[in-house]
Design a protein around this motif. Structure first.
Motif, mmCIF file in Angstrom:
data_model
loop_
_atom_site.group_PDB
_atom_site.id
_atom_site.type_symbol
_atom_site.label_atom_id
_atom_site.label_comp_id
_atom_site.label_asym_id
_atom_site.label_seq_id
_atom_site.Cartn_x
_atom_site.Cartn_y
_atom_site.Cartn_z
ATOM 1 N N UNK A 1 -2.520 0.365 -11.151
ATOM 2 C CA UNK A 1 -2.612 -0.648 -10.253
ATOM 3 C C UNK A 1 -3.825 -1.407 -10.034
ATOM 4 N N UNK A 2 -3.805 -2.762 -9.916
ATOM 5 C CA UNK A 2 -4.933 -3.649 -9.648
ATOM 6 C C UNK A 2 -4.922 -4.460 -8.408
ATOM 7 N N UNK A 3 -6.089 -4.388 -7.728
ATOM 8 C CA UNK A 3 -6.162 -4.840 -6.520
ATOM 9 C C UNK A 3 -5.528 -6.454 -6.348
ATOM 10 N N UNK A 4 -4.923 -6.690 -5.348
ATOM 11 C CA UNK A 4 -4.215 -7.943 -5.148
ATOM 12 C C UNK A 4 -4.827 -8.583 -3.999
ATOM 13 N N UNK A 5 -3.767 -9.282 -3.099
ATOM 14 C CA UNK A 5 -4.314 -9.867 -1.974
ATOM 15 C C UNK A 5 -4.351 -8.883 -0.957
ATOM 16 N N UNK A 6 -4.971 -9.183 0.277
ATOM 17 C CA UNK A 6 -5.233 -8.039 1.400
ATOM 18 C C UNK A 6 -3.902 -7.063 1.510
ATOM 19 N N UNK A 7 -4.158 -5.654 1.274
ATOM 20 C CA UNK A 7 -2.987 -4.800 1.518
ATOM 21 C C UNK A 7 -1.925 -4.599 0.438
ATOM 22 N N UNK B 1 -1.036 -4.715 -4.166
ATOM 23 C CA UNK B 1 -1.531 -4.269 -5.258
ATOM 24 C C UNK B 1 -0.585 -4.995 -6.448
ATOM 25 N N UNK B 2 -1.191 -5.047 -7.698
ATOM 26 C CA UNK B 2 -0.093 -5.406 -8.899
ATOM 27 C C UNK B 2 0.111 -4.205 -9.698
ATOM 28 N N UNK B 3 1.208 -3.713 -9.905
ATOM 29 C CA UNK B 3 1.538 -2.725 -10.296
ATOM 30 C C UNK B 3 1.972 -2.769 -12.019
ATOM 31 N N UNK B 4 1.575 -2.115 -12.884
ATOM 32 C CA UNK B 4 1.785 -2.203 -14.263
ATOM 33 C C UNK B 4 2.597 -1.100 -14.637
ATOM 34 N N UNK B 5 4.323 -1.720 -14.395
ATOM 35 C CA UNK B 5 5.161 -0.816 -14.813
ATOM 36 C C UNK B 5 5.217 -0.438 -16.211
ATOM 37 N N UNK B 6 5.121 -1.411 -17.117
ATOM 38 C CA UNK B 6 5.034 -0.994 -18.393
ATOM 39 C C UNK B 6 4.034 -0.015 -18.978
ATOM 40 N N UNK C 1 0.715 -1.160 0.196
ATOM 41 C CA UNK C 1 -0.151 0.113 -0.042
ATOM 42 C C UNK C 1 0.875 1.125 0.048
ATOM 43 N N UNK C 2 1.885 1.287 0.737
ATOM 44 C CA UNK C 2 2.909 2.301 1.013
ATOM 45 C C UNK C 2 3.427 2.781 -0.457
ATOM 46 N N UNK C 3 3.764 1.787 -1.432
ATOM 47 C CA UNK C 3 4.126 2.029 -2.695
ATOM 48 C C UNK C 3 3.277 2.606 -3.553
ATOM 49 N N UNK C 4 1.940 2.206 -3.367
ATOM 50 C CA UNK C 4 0.939 2.687 -4.332
ATOM 51 C C UNK C 4 0.518 4.190 -3.798
#
Length: 254
Positions: A189-195, A197-202, A172-175
């Motif tokens: 950012x797409x929701x992942x497991x609790x707390x 996210x999956x980040x789309x760098x590309x 969460x801190x990264x987002x």
């Protein structure tokens, strides 16, 4: 027979000598087996030098390779000539208009970005990890190319192999850090497991490029983490508990 060097190319850069390389076709052994181009990978320096020579030969034979000492910054330098390895400037992007120079960026999950304005004869290469991307390394590369005579609406850029959203879990801190700097980045950012996210760098890098108003942007959509036989990955090596990880080279020249 030795495995050939694998060169991935982008349609938007057709006609320009370039290539996004992986680990296939090199001489390194062990955990960094293949075409490791990283000087800080714990590899034999002679193997790295041979791999770099193989890479140059696969993209622009006879060219002089120009690289920088990468520091995850937004900084870009102009190359008028090749410099010795021990005198590399500390930066994360390079631009030039000098024929015979081959600009090189090393990565191992971060996004390599290659740029060209064919009409002006100006090229660039950038290393866009998340720090450099949010700091504006691609924007500075475009501005430096304009300083050499390129025109923004003629610049084409391609994003090479990097860690894909499905493989890039962040907390969460990264987002929050991204959203504080760039409120529109929430779409990456797409929701992942609790707390988490999956980040789309590309996707983030592509959005920065498109927002800059350049002529064309292409994503190669190659996941470094998922394709262990083709690419090096810092995160994969960390998850596996490996002592070292290799770096692949992305090249563009005139």
């Amino acid at each position: 027979m030795a495995e050939p060097v694998e060169v991935n190319r982008a349609g938007v850069l057709e006609g320009i000598a370039h290539g996004f390389l992986g680990r296939r076709g090199g001489v390194s052994t062990g955990e960094v087996a293949g075409l490791n181009a990283g000087l800080g990978a714990g590899d034999d320096d002679r193997a790295v030098a041979q791999n770099r020579a193989l890479a140059v030969g696969a993209v622009l034979p006879g060219a002089e390779l120009v690289t920088v000492y990468q520091i995850h910054s937004p900084d870009c330098v102009v190359a008028q000539q090749a410099w010795p390895l021990d005198q590399r400037p500390r930066a994360d992007a390079i631009v030039t208009k000098v024929p015979g120079l081959l600009l090189g960026i090393v990565t191992a999950d971060c996004a390599p970005v290659l740029f060209a304005d064919r009409e002006a004869g100006v090229i660039g290469a950038a290393h866009a990890g998340w720090k450099g991307a949010i700091g504006g390394v691609t924007d500075r590369t475009i501005a430096a190319m304009e300083g050499l005579g390129a025109r923004r609406d003629r610049i084409a850029a391609a994003i090479g192999p990097c860690i894909a959203q499905a493989s890039y879990e962040v907390d969460q801190a990264f987002r929050d850090h991204f959203l504080e700097s760039d409120a529109a980045s929430g779409d990456c950012f797409a929701a992942g497991q609790a707390g988490h996210w999956q980040f789309d760098l590309e996707g983030y890098v592509a959005r920065r490029l498109e927002s800059a108003g350049i002529g064309a942007v292409e994503r190669l959509r190659l996941d470094t983490y998922a394709a262990a036989e083709r690419f090096y990955s810092y995160r994969r090596a960390t998850h596996r508990g490996e002592a070292s990880y290799g770096r692949q080279l992305s090249l563009i020249g005139l």
